[in-house]
Design a protein around this motif. Structure first.
Motif, PDB file in Angstrom:
ATOM      1  N   LYS A  27       1.655  -3.084  38.014  1.00 58.16           N
ATOM      2  CA  LYS A  27       0.555  -2.163  38.778  1.00 58.16           C
ATOM      3  C   LYS A  27      -0.414  -3.040  39.435  1.00 58.16           C
ATOM      4  CE  LYS A  27      -0.870  -0.110  35.228  1.00 58.16           C
ATOM      5  NZ  LYS A  27      -0.032  -0.787  33.988  1.00 58.16           N
ATOM      6  N   THR A  28      -0.913  -4.359  38.672  1.00 58.33           N
ATOM      7  CA  THR A  28      -1.995  -5.049  39.458  1.00 58.33           C
ATOM      8  C   THR A  28      -1.491  -5.552  40.542  1.00 58.33           C
ATOM      9  OG1 THR A  28      -2.984  -5.403  37.303  1.00 58.33           O
ATOM     10  CG2 THR A  28      -3.671  -6.742  39.100  1.00 58.33           C
TER      11      THR A  28
ATOM     12  N   LYS B   5     -10.947  -0.216  38.609  1.00 61.57           N
ATOM     13  CA  LYS B   5     -10.112  -0.107  37.133  1.00 61.57           C
ATOM     14  C   LYS B   5     -10.906   0.134  36.481  1.00 61.57           C
ATOM     15  CE  LYS B   5      -7.020  -2.190  34.291  1.00 61.57           C
ATOM     16  NZ  LYS B   5      -5.513  -1.933  34.525  1.00 61.57           N
TER      17      LYS B   5
ATOM     18  N   ASP C  20      -8.141  -7.381  35.819  1.00 58.15           N
ATOM     19  CA  ASP C  20      -7.228  -7.215  36.853  1.00 58.15           C
ATOM     20  C   ASP C  20      -8.001  -7.242  38.123  1.00 58.15           C
ATOM     21  OD1 ASP C  20      -5.375  -6.649  34.877  1.00 58.15           O
ATOM     22  OD2 ASP C  20      -4.990  -4.309  35.419  1.00 58.15           O
TER      23      ASP C  20
ATOM     24  N   GLU D  82      -6.859   2.005  39.551  1.00 60.61           N
ATOM     25  CA  GLU D  82      -5.440   1.303  38.517  1.00 60.61           C
ATOM     26  C   GLU D  82      -5.699   1.759  36.888  1.00 60.61           C
ATOM     27  OE1 GLU D  82      -4.622  -2.955  38.208  1.00 60.61           O
ATOM     28  OE2 GLU D  82      -3.479  -2.341  36.523  1.00 60.61           O
TER      29      GLU D  82
HETATM   30 MG   LIG Z   1      -2.892  -4.238  35.409  1.00 62.25          MG
END
Ligand SMILES: [Mg+2]
Ligand SMILES: Nc1ncnc2c1ncn2[C@@H]1O[C@H](COP(=O)(O)OP(=O)(O)OP(=O)(O)O)[C@@H](O)[C@H]1O
Ligand SMILES: C[C@H](N)[C@H](N)CCCCCC(=O)O
Length: 241
Positions: free
Chosen positions: A18-19, A40, A53, A112
């Motif tokens: 995802k990051t 985040k 992240d 995220e």
């Molecule tokens: Mg991540």
């Protein structure tokens, strides 16, 4: 005030990329001329002075405006990590405020999650609730390439739709140079079974590229029509550049 568009970035689980995908979308959307910020909401697994992240995204992309609403040291689901730390759980109102402030000043704000879509960010809060509360325009779903991804992708897309959210695209978080049989079949089966197009494929190793290379190559990992449809044509009048 007119706001920019907001997309959540979720995945079928933790560690699916995802990051890296959030960083790649940030870089790719930047090259089509839109400003991008990243939220985040909850970071776990790092202490106060360690990179999370957002720092990974800045390492790959360069300066990016970001917001983090809470962090807890244990590498666990946020609700569990908060409880173990004795710190209060994150507040939905803080996340809404953070996303609202970013979206007021940027064409695109990416949010995220932590782990997969049902992971508890707080005792009664998931990314589904956050996405609804911030009226996310779309949800990007990051998926692994290999065997097992079809089931997890369908479950994730089903949960999003059941909550009234729109999955805007699937992105394969790490695509190897020599894909196996399941990976090769998944490239078409993922879209067919979920009804959501595969709009991005990130090569394995992308997370280790130098920033110049990452920024230069990121646009080529996405369907250009998806990038412009989701992130450029929606640029809001009145959002300061
Ligand atoms: Mg991540
Ligand atoms: N395309 C890629 N190339 C190289 N490494 C990758 C790639 N995608 C992910 N990784 C690596 O895999 C690990 C997990 O990726 P990432 O941190 O993006 O996962 P995540 O889905 O954001 O997890 P979390 O739930 O913790 O936020 C990281 O060490 C990252 O560097
Ligand atoms: C610490 C990790 N990297 C993530 N940020 C949190 C992942 C929580 C996953 C919980 C679960 O689904 O079992």
């Amino acid at each position: 005030m007119t706001r920019g568009i907001v997309h959540a970035v979720t995945g079928t689980s933790t560690d699916v990329g995802k990051t890296v995908v959030t960083a790649a979308i940030t870089a790719a959307v930047g090259t089509i001329g839109a400003s991008v910020a990243v939220c985040k909401p909850v970071q776990t697994g790092v202490s106060e002075d360690q990179p999370g992240d957002l720092a990974d995204i800045r390492r790959l992309v360069g300066p990016v405006v970001g917001a983090e609403c809470a962090r807890y040291p244990d590498p666990l689901a946020p609700e569990t990590a908060a409880r173990r730390s004795g710190m209060p759980p994150v507040l939905l109102s803080d996340i809404i405020d953070a996303v609202g402030e970013l979206a007021a000043r940027h064409d695109v704000t990416l949010v995220e999650g932590a782990g997969g879509v049902l992971v508890r960010l707080a005792p009664d809060l998931t990314l589904l609730d956050v996405s609804s509360a911030v009226a996310a325009d779309g949800i990007v779903v990051v998926v692994p390439a290999g065997l097992g991804t079809l089931n997890h992708a369908e479950l994730t897309v089903g949960a999003l739709r059941a909550h009234g959210l729109r999955p805007s695209g699937l992105v394969i978080g790490s695509w190897p140079q020599e894909p196996d049989l399941a990976m090769t079949c998944n490239r078409t089966d993922l879209s067919r079974l979920t009804g959501v197009p595969v709009v991005g494929v990130i090569p394995t190793g992308a997370g280790s590229l130098a920033p110049d290379d990452f920024r230069r190559r990121a646009g080529s990992w996405f369907d250009p029509h998806w990038l412009t449809t989701e992130f450029a044509v929606h640029r809001r009048e009145g959002v300061p550049q």
